[in-house]
Design a protein around this motif. Structure first.
Motif, PDB file in Angstrom:
ATOM      1  N   GLY A 265     157.716   0.947  31.930  1.00 54.08           N
ATOM      2  CA  GLY A 265     157.640   2.710  31.864  1.00 54.08           C
ATOM      3  C   GLY A 265     158.623   2.972  32.620  1.00 54.08           C
ATOM      4  O   GLY A 265     158.244   4.422  33.698  1.00 54.08           O
ATOM      5  N   ALA A 266     159.174   2.811  32.739  1.00 53.20           N
ATOM      6  CA  ALA A 266     160.455   3.594  34.062  1.00 53.20           C
ATOM      7  C   ALA A 266     160.796   4.989  34.227  1.00 53.20           C
ATOM      8  O   ALA A 266     161.509   5.219  34.894  1.00 53.20           O
ATOM      9  CB  ALA A 266     161.741   1.872  34.237  1.00 53.20           C
ATOM     10  N   PHE A 267     161.286   5.019  32.851  1.00 52.93           N
ATOM     11  CA  PHE A 267     161.779   6.344  32.267  1.00 52.93           C
ATOM     12  C   PHE A 267     160.011   7.481  32.726  1.00 52.93           C
ATOM     13  O   PHE A 267     160.930   8.595  33.502  1.00 52.93           O
ATOM     14  CB  PHE A 267     162.043   7.271  31.314  1.00 52.93           C
ATOM     15  N   ASP A 268     158.705   6.671  32.971  1.00 48.51           N
ATOM     16  CA  ASP A 268     157.704   7.440  32.977  1.00 48.51           C
ATOM     17  C   ASP A 268     156.803   7.290  34.665  1.00 48.51           C
ATOM     18  O   ASP A 268     156.293   7.460  34.459  1.00 48.51           O
ATOM     19  CB  ASP A 268     157.148   7.401  32.323  1.00 48.51           C
ATOM     20  N   GLY A 269     157.869   7.382  35.309  1.00 49.41           N
ATOM     21  CA  GLY A 269     157.263   6.223  37.097  1.00 49.41           C
ATOM     22  C   GLY A 269     157.284   5.421  37.175  1.00 49.41           C
ATOM     23  O   GLY A 269     156.612   4.789  38.733  1.00 49.41           O
ATOM     24  N   GLY A 270     156.701   4.236  36.265  1.00 48.78           N
ATOM     25  CA  GLY A 270     156.623   2.941  36.476  1.00 48.78           C
ATOM     26  C   GLY A 270     157.735   2.530  36.801  1.00 48.78           C
ATOM     27  O   GLY A 270     158.710   2.172  36.894  1.00 48.78           O
ATOM     28  N   PRO A 271     157.571   1.130  36.822  1.00 47.28           N
ATOM     29  CA  PRO A 271     158.188  -0.013  37.827  1.00 47.28           C
ATOM     30  C   PRO A 271     159.143  -0.662  36.730  1.00 47.28           C
ATOM     31  O   PRO A 271     159.029  -0.025  35.499  1.00 47.28           O
ATOM     32  CB  PRO A 271     157.536  -1.927  38.201  1.00 47.28           C
ATOM     33  N   CYS A 272     160.781  -0.981  37.102  1.00 49.07           N
ATOM     34  CA  CYS A 272     161.146  -1.703  35.948  1.00 49.07           C
ATOM     35  C   CYS A 272     161.246  -3.589  36.240  1.00 49.07           C
ATOM     36  O   CYS A 272     160.871  -3.826  37.150  1.00 49.07           O
ATOM     37  CB  CYS A 272     162.613  -1.712  36.179  1.00 49.07           C
ATOM     38  N   LEU A 273     160.403  -4.431  35.547  1.00 51.10           N
ATOM     39  CA  LEU A 273     159.372  -5.322  35.571  1.00 51.10           C
ATOM     40  C   LEU A 273     160.695  -6.486  34.301  1.00 51.10           C
ATOM     41  O   LEU A 273     160.949  -6.479  34.031  1.00 51.10           O
ATOM     42  CB  LEU A 273     158.217  -5.909  34.117  1.00 51.10           C
ATOM     43  N   VAL A 274     160.479  -7.057  35.789  1.00 57.62           N
ATOM     44  CA  VAL A 274     162.694  -8.186  35.603  1.00 57.62           C
ATOM     45  C   VAL A 274     160.967  -9.402  35.595  1.00 57.62           C
ATOM     46  O   VAL A 274     160.173 -10.081  37.101  1.00 57.62           O
ATOM     47  CB  VAL A 274     162.852  -8.979  36.825  1.00 57.62           C
ATOM     48  N   VAL A 275     160.811  -9.808  34.546  1.00 59.36           N
ATOM     49  CA  VAL A 275     159.971 -11.311  34.549  1.00 59.36           C
ATOM     50  C   VAL A 275     159.853 -12.586  34.220  1.00 59.36           C
ATOM     51  O   VAL A 275     160.599 -13.121  33.365  1.00 59.36           O
ATOM     52  CB  VAL A 275     158.792 -10.690  32.691  1.00 59.36           C
ATOM     53  N   GLU A 276     159.429 -13.865  34.804  1.00 58.84           N
ATOM     54  CA  GLU A 276     159.791 -14.612  35.158  1.00 58.84           C
ATOM     55  C   GLU A 276     158.342 -15.001  34.015  1.00 58.84           C
ATOM     56  O   GLU A 276     157.393 -15.390  34.278  1.00 58.84           O
ATOM     57  CB  GLU A 276     160.062 -15.364  36.312  1.00 58.84           C
ATOM     58  N   LEU A 277     159.060 -16.584  33.258  1.00 57.47           N
ATOM     59  CA  LEU A 277     158.183 -16.325  31.982  1.00 57.47           C
ATOM     60  C   LEU A 277     158.080 -18.303  31.748  1.00 57.47           C
ATOM     61  O   LEU A 277     158.981 -18.780  32.353  1.00 57.47           O
ATOM     62  CB  LEU A 277     159.367 -16.547  30.205  1.00 57.47           C
ATOM     63  N   GLU A 278     157.026 -18.805  31.926  1.00 52.62           N
ATOM     64  CA  GLU A 278     156.649 -20.117  32.351  1.00 52.62           C
ATOM     65  C   GLU A 278     156.813 -21.334  30.487  1.00 52.62           C
ATOM     66  O   GLU A 278     157.664 -20.109  29.692  1.00 52.62           O
ATOM     67  CB  GLU A 278     155.503 -20.023  32.212  1.00 52.62           C
ATOM     68  N   GLU A 279     157.077 -22.019  30.902  1.00 49.18           N
ATOM     69  CA  GLU A 279     158.414 -22.870  29.949  1.00 49.18           C
ATOM     70  C   GLU A 279     156.949 -23.244  29.347  1.00 49.18           C
ATOM     71  O   GLU A 279     155.321 -23.857  30.019  1.00 49.18           O
ATOM     72  CB  GLU A 279     158.395 -24.530  30.381  1.00 49.18           C
ATOM     73  N   LEU A 280     156.998 -22.820  27.927  1.00 44.07           N
ATOM     74  CA  LEU A 280     155.701 -23.265  26.809  1.00 44.07           C
ATOM     75  C   LEU A 280     156.108 -24.243  25.797  1.00 44.07           C
ATOM     76  O   LEU A 280     157.093 -24.198  25.986  1.00 44.07           O
ATOM     77  CB  LEU A 280     155.179 -21.892  26.284  1.00 44.07           C
ATOM     78  N   SER A 281     154.839 -25.123  25.658  1.00 43.94           N
ATOM     79  CA  SER A 281     155.065 -26.099  24.861  1.00 43.94           C
ATOM     80  C   SER A 281     154.017 -26.145  23.958  1.00 43.94           C
ATOM     81  O   SER A 281     153.174 -25.627  24.624  1.00 43.94           O
ATOM     82  CB  SER A 281     155.673 -27.777  25.579  1.00 43.94           C
ATOM     83  N   ALA A 282     153.770 -27.037  22.813  1.00 44.51           N
ATOM     84  CA  ALA A 282     153.179 -26.925  21.442  1.00 44.51           C
ATOM     85  C   ALA A 282     151.957 -27.733  22.511  1.00 44.51           C
ATOM     86  O   ALA A 282     152.406 -28.688  23.652  1.00 44.51           O
ATOM     87  CB  ALA A 282     153.392 -27.666  21.100  1.00 44.51           C
TER      88      ALA A 282
END
Length: 264
Positions: free
Chosen positions: A246-263
């Motif tokens: 919600g960067a335009f509404d007073g919230g943060p810009c989230l830069v999210v690290e994505l964990e490696e997912l496997s079956a």
């Protein structure tokens, strides 16, 4: 192992984006791409609601030029479709059976369109945006802008969806463009009692173990003010991750690290 990051819905706030990328170590103090071997995904919505969408676009393209080929990928959001549709069709009436007048200009104005972005957007930038994909797959994550299952209306695989949507965006058919805009504004498919099953089916057909999306502000789902948000939201039995801060509404810009997912 190469780390994978995602960010979405910057909405004309390049300063929030640069601060967040710097905090994650992805750019240096001068705003240039760092030497880290990472992949970064932008999940759309550079434009509208904030004052400098064109600045966001140009900053991201600068980073793409600086980074190794393939390290940064931009997906289209519904506000890219809106900005391009406004540029292409303006106030031309969209034929339909309802009573209200519909046009890209009207939707653009109602959804935070900025005159400055339209004035500064070049033909070359428009051409570049038209070739961006809708979906991606990385580190076991299915990446998309909108939290909707309507992407499958374009095909049965990521490659087919991207190719079909790209072909439609290169058409001059107003009604085709309007349908793209309609699909991309859909949301909330993975919420509620049926949400996990919808997410599970989508992942089964398109690949990946978790959906990562923007479009719908996380704070709204949590029932808090965006300024108090500190991170993304994992929901739908762990099958969906919302990253729109919600960067335009007073919230943060989230830069999210994505964990490696496997079956499992």
């Amino acid at each position: 192992m190469t780390a994978t990051y995602a960010v979405s819905d910057i909405h004309g706030h390049p300063e929030k984006l640069t601060e967040a990328l710097a905090a994650a170590g992805l750019i240096d103090a001068e705003g240039n791409w760092s030497d880290h071997d990472v992949r970064l995904w932008f999940l759309g919505d550079f434009f509208d609601r904030g004052p400098d969408g064109i600045g966001v676009l140009r900053f991201v393209r600068k980073l793409i030029e600086q980074a190794p080929d393939g390290n940064i990928t931009v997906l289209l959001g519904n506000h890219e479709i809106l900005a391009l549709g406004m540029r292409k069709f303006g106030d031309t009436f969209v034929p339909h059976d309802g009573f209200s007048a519909r046009s890209f200009e009207r939707s653009w104005a109602l959804n935070g369109g900025q005159d400055r972005d339209q004035e500064l957007l070049t033909d070359e930038e428009m051409t570049w945006l038209l070739d961006r994909p809708m979906l991606g797959l990385d580190a076991g994550h299915l990446l998309m802008h909108s939290d909707t299952a309507e992407y499958v209306e374009w095909g049965d695989s990521i490659d087919q969806i991207n190719a079909t949507a790209r072909a439609e965006l290169h058409s001059d058919d107003l009604e085709v463009w309007w349908e793209i805009w309609r699909r991309m504004t859909a949301r909330y498919a993975f919420r509620g009692a049926s949400g996990p099953e919808i997410a599970r089916v989508l992942l089964h057909h398109l690949g990946g173990h978790r959906i990562v999306h923007g479009h719908s502000i996380v704070a709204d789902q949590l029932g808090i003010d965006p300024e108090f948000l500190t991170g993304p939201h994992l929901y739908a039995d762990g099958l969906a991750l919302g990253i729109d801060g919600g960067a335009f509404d007073g919230g943060p810009c989230l830069v999210v690290e994505l964990e490696e997912l496997s079956a499992e």
